[in-house]
Design a protein around this motif. Structure first.
Motif, mmCIF file in Angstrom:
data_model
loop_
_atom_site.group_PDB
_atom_site.id
_atom_site.type_symbol
_atom_site.label_atom_id
_atom_site.label_comp_id
_atom_site.label_asym_id
_atom_site.label_seq_id
_atom_site.Cartn_x
_atom_site.Cartn_y
_atom_site.Cartn_z
ATOM 1 N N PRO A 9 0.849 -1.201 0.000
ATOM 2 C CA PRO A 9 0.000 0.000 0.000
ATOM 3 C C PRO A 9 0.884 1.250 0.000
ATOM 4 N N TYR A 10 0.391 2.312 -0.602
ATOM 5 C CA TYR A 10 1.166 3.545 -0.658
ATOM 6 C C TYR A 10 0.304 4.721 -0.249
ATOM 7 N N VAL A 11 0.960 5.806 0.170
ATOM 8 C CA VAL A 11 0.232 6.997 0.608
ATOM 9 C C VAL A 11 0.295 8.118 -0.423
ATOM 10 N N GLY A 12 1.223 8.037 -1.348
ATOM 11 C CA GLY A 12 1.374 9.072 -2.357
ATOM 12 C C GLY A 12 2.576 8.813 -3.231
ATOM 13 N N VAL A 13 2.963 9.842 -3.973
ATOM 14 C CA VAL A 13 4.100 9.753 -4.886
ATOM 15 C C VAL A 13 4.960 10.999 -4.698
ATOM 16 N N ILE A 14 6.265 10.804 -4.608
ATOM 17 C CA ILE A 14 7.209 11.916 -4.490
ATOM 18 C C ILE A 14 7.915 12.111 -5.827
ATOM 19 N N HIS A 15 8.082 13.379 -6.196
ATOM 20 C CA HIS A 15 8.794 13.720 -7.439
ATOM 21 C C HIS A 15 9.759 14.864 -7.133
ATOM 22 N N ILE A 16 11.033 14.651 -7.473
ATOM 23 C CA ILE A 16 12.040 15.712 -7.348
ATOM 24 C C ILE A 16 12.758 15.796 -8.688
ATOM 25 N N ASP A 17 12.397 16.810 -9.450
ATOM 26 C CA ASP A 17 12.938 16.966 -10.799
ATOM 27 C C ASP A 17 14.460 17.108 -10.798
ATOM 28 N N LYS A 18 14.996 17.884 -9.862
ATOM 29 C CA LYS A 18 16.434 18.179 -9.873
ATOM 30 C C LYS A 18 17.288 16.920 -9.804
ATOM 31 N N ILE A 19 16.832 15.914 -9.069
ATOM 32 C CA ILE A 19 17.629 14.680 -8.948
ATOM 33 C C ILE A 19 16.944 13.506 -9.651
ATOM 34 N N ASN A 20 15.970 13.837 -10.513
ATOM 35 C CA ASN A 20 15.340 12.872 -11.402
ATOM 36 C C ASN A 20 14.771 11.658 -10.663
ATOM 37 N N ILE A 21 13.938 11.908 -9.650
ATOM 38 C CA ILE A 21 13.291 10.782 -8.983
ATOM 39 C C ILE A 21 11.783 10.946 -8.966
ATOM 40 N N GLU A 22 11.108 9.830 -9.015
ATOM 41 C CA GLU A 22 9.668 9.758 -8.848
ATOM 42 C C GLU A 22 9.360 8.348 -8.361
ATOM 43 N N TYR A 23 8.891 8.263 -7.114
ATOM 44 C CA TYR A 23 8.631 6.968 -6.492
ATOM 45 C C TYR A 23 7.342 7.010 -5.693
ATOM 46 N N PRO A 24 6.668 5.851 -5.611
ATOM 47 C CA PRO A 24 5.554 5.769 -4.672
ATOM 48 C C PRO A 24 6.110 5.804 -3.250
ATOM 49 N N ILE A 25 5.375 6.436 -2.349
ATOM 50 C CA ILE A 25 5.748 6.480 -0.932
ATOM 51 C C ILE A 25 4.973 5.361 -0.253
ATOM 52 N N LEU A 26 5.675 4.306 0.104
ATOM 53 C CA LEU A 26 5.017 3.133 0.662
ATOM 54 C C LEU A 26 4.656 3.340 2.125
ATOM 55 N N GLU A 27 3.526 2.743 2.556
ATOM 56 C CA GLU A 27 3.128 2.783 3.965
ATOM 57 C C GLU A 27 4.024 1.888 4.807
ATOM 58 N N ASP A 28 4.410 0.772 4.252
ATOM 59 C CA ASP A 28 5.220 -0.226 4.950
ATOM 60 C C ASP A 28 6.665 0.256 4.995
#
Length: 183
Positions: A57-76
């Protein structure tokens, strides 16, 4: 004799320019090649991340353009979950008042939070909740701290939204903390 010296000087200049052009080409090729290789690794992992949410399960998604990341933020926040994405460590959920603390491994291969040290004050972080509502944050503080320090978990935000990103240093003897406020 003077003409011969001029010819030699011109030849040396031409050789020097040629060598510099070759070095510049080599450096440019390596930068582009490495950057493309890293992008391919990250894209490959991000496709894998899309399937992660079916397992965790996840609570949201984080995106940081400067360091080229986009990941789901997992609850676990288990070790197994941290091998697949970043995790909610503590605090508020995305789009809630409080301090959302997100932890990610420093994998030394440009995944997860391995490039947090490249962030600077003012850099933007975007977090979307499950309903796709986006909140943008600006970095205001960065520091390293001991593994036993938990002050960064504080929920005293003055009724504002904040996010704290947490990872370990490459020596794994300290934590890197990045604090950001809603903009």
């Amino acid at each position: 004799m003077k003409e011969k010296n001029n010819v030699v000087a011109k030849a040396i200049i031409v050789v020097a320019i040629t060598v510099l052009m070759m070095i510049a080409g080599f450096i440019t090729f390596n930068i582009v090649f490495i950057k493309d290789a890293n992008k391919n690794i990250i894209k490959s992992f991000q496709k894998k991340a899309e399937t992660i949410v079916s397992k965790y399960p996840y609570v949201g998604v984080i995106h940081i353009d400067k360091i080229n990341i986009e990941y789901p933020i997992l609850e676990d926040s288990s070790e197994e979950a941290m091998k697949t994405s970043v995790v909610k460590l503590f605090g508020a959920n995305p789009d809630e008042i409080g301090n959302l603390c997100i932890m990610g491994n420093n994998t030394k291969n440009n995944l997860f939070f391995s490039n947090l040290v490249k962030l600077e004050s003012g850099d933007e972080i975007s977090i979307k909740n499950k309903e796709n509502k986006e909140v943008k944050y600006a970095v205001y503080d960065m520091y390293t701290t001991s593994l036993t320090d938990s002050e960064f978990l504080s929920q005293k935000t003055g009724d504002k939204r904040e996010v704290t990103l947490v990872t370990e240093t490459t020596k794994e003897d300290k934590r890197i903390i990045v604090k950001a406020r809603e903009i």
